[in-house]
Design an enzyme around this catalytic site. Structure first.
Site: not given
Ligand code: F6P
Length: 409
Positions: A222, A229, A272, A292, A358
């Site tokens: 990930r 998060n 990310r 994701e 993800h």
């Protein structure tokens, strides 16, 4: 590939040690991952269960009438089980046996016609003796047929068994062009498809064309911890938190130490994952298919907010996380559907592959690679700051996990 579909039998064809069982199991795994009810019926297992393992090569001699009759009986018992299973709701049966004579295939076709289930033959041909030898050493000497037998003795008995089959073997050919079949030569070097039509059969040919046996690792991770998060928010396109940035740094040190050769590096298109992969010494490719799961109207919300504002939706997801689709978003099943091209590319690649993606997407990829059911998929453990190494083997996948503590960097 979703139900209802016309049930089908895929009947393998090929001499021993041509990778039929490998293909059969991979096909079943792939189909199950795509939500179909698929099962392998291995005639060798029927023989072992009913007659015991440890039959010597002469049992397989086509001039040994007792052996021939016993093998025919096992083959038909397995086929009867195929039809019973299909009548009970089974969709794709993979009938794994040598089926190496025209006579045997005629019999299979006749039985399938009476049962009203179409059959497609899948032949694996190997002209490369090194491939056969490798297969014998990799899979056959560890077969229950040779439990407790010296490996060299097992190899030589297996070679003798192959010879027995060769003497009677008939490849799919010109006199069977009225039937549906696909012939795969030397693990996909050449593929001949005859009378293949329809969505599932064509997809499967495409899948089989891309398989190979070259060893290589697949690395999953990930992204580093993101700003979302930290707050427990779903989706979005946030950047990395300070800890997440540390993970990216740690990954750039740790991963190149472990990867052999030059891997393909794939990220999603979201910052990310792109930023997590930034320090790695390989050229990244950003794929939308790896983005994701789309949380639709809930994007940017916390789970608590979903529960408060849309309790029925929250409950529906809890009840069936695999099929639940966020309003204007996606379900896990949708994610599995869009990952199909990624799976084909993964299968095709002879280089190692590193995937930075993800939670939901990696669960779906991992479910395929590790042979987990779609039902399990949405609940698989996929922690942050952990590297997963998967090494596909003939009949499964070896796995190692390396947590990377960011505090060390
Ligand atoms: O929380 C991180 C995240 O990647 C979210 O963006 C995504 O909605 C979620 O995980 C998926 O996990 P689950 O299906 O368990 O909600």
């Amino acid at each position: 590939m979703s139900s209802p579909i016309q049930p089908l039998v895929f009947a393998m064809v090929g001499l021993p040690a041509r990778g039929k069982t490998y293909m059969a199991r991979k096909l079943a795994r792939y189909l199950r991952w795509r939500g179909l009810n698929a099962r392998v019926f291995n005639v060798g297992n029927y023989r072992r269960e009913r007659l015991g393992s440890g039959q010597k090569a002469d049992f397989f001699d086509p001039t040994n009438a007792t052996g021939v009759e016993a093998r025919r009986r096992m083959a038909l018992e397995a086929l009867d089980d195929v039809f019973r299973w299909v009548r009970g709701g089974g969709e794709i049966a993979i009938y794994d046996a040598t089926n190496g004579t025209r006579e045997r295939r005629d019999l299979i076709v006749k039985r399938c016609e009476s049962a009203g289930v179409p059959v497609i033959f899948v032949e694996s041909v190997c002209s490369d003796p090194a491939l056969v030898e490798e297969n014998v050493r990799e899979t056959k000497i560890s077969s229950p047929d040779y439990a407790g037998i010296d490996p060299d003795q097992a190899v030589s008995d297996f070679r003798a068994r192959i010879k027995m089959y060769e003497s009677a073997y008939e490849t799919l050919g010109d006199d069977e062009t009225h039937r549906s079949w696909v012939k795969i030569v030397d693990v996909g070097r050449q593929v001949v498809a005859n009378r293949i039509g329809g969505y599932v059969p064509s997809r499967l040919v495409y899948y089989l064309m891309n398989l190979h046996l070259a060893p290589r690792d697949i690395w999953l991770t990930r992204h580093g911890e993101s700003a979302f998060n930290v707050k427990g928010l779903l989706g979005g396109d946030p950047g990395l938190s300070a800890r997440g940035a540390q993970y990216a740094k740690a990954l750039a040190v740790e991963l190149p130490k472990r990867v052999q050769g030059t891997p393909k590096l794939w990220t999603s298109t979201l910052q990310r994952t792109v930023n997590t992969a930034k320090g790695l010494p390989w050229e990244p490719l950003a794929l939308r298919a790896l983005d994701e799961i789309d949380a639709g109207v809930c994007d940017g919300w916390t789970y608590a907010l979903v529960k408060e504002r849309m309790p029925a939706e929250f409950a529906a997801r809890k009840a069936d996380k695999l099929r639940y689709r966020y309003p204007r978003g996606e379900s896990y099943q949708d994610v599995i559907g869009r990952l199909n091209p990624v799976i084909i590319e993964l299968e095709r690649s002879k280089q190692p592959v590193v995937i930075v993606a993800h939670q939901a997407v990696l669960r779906a990829l991992y479910a395929y690679l590790a042979g987990r059911t779609p039902e399990e998929c949405p609940h698989l453990e996929m922690p942050l700051h952990t590297l997963i190494q998967l090494r596909p083997k003939a009949y499964g996948c070896e796995e190692r996990r390396f947590p990377i503590p960011v505090s060390d960097f």
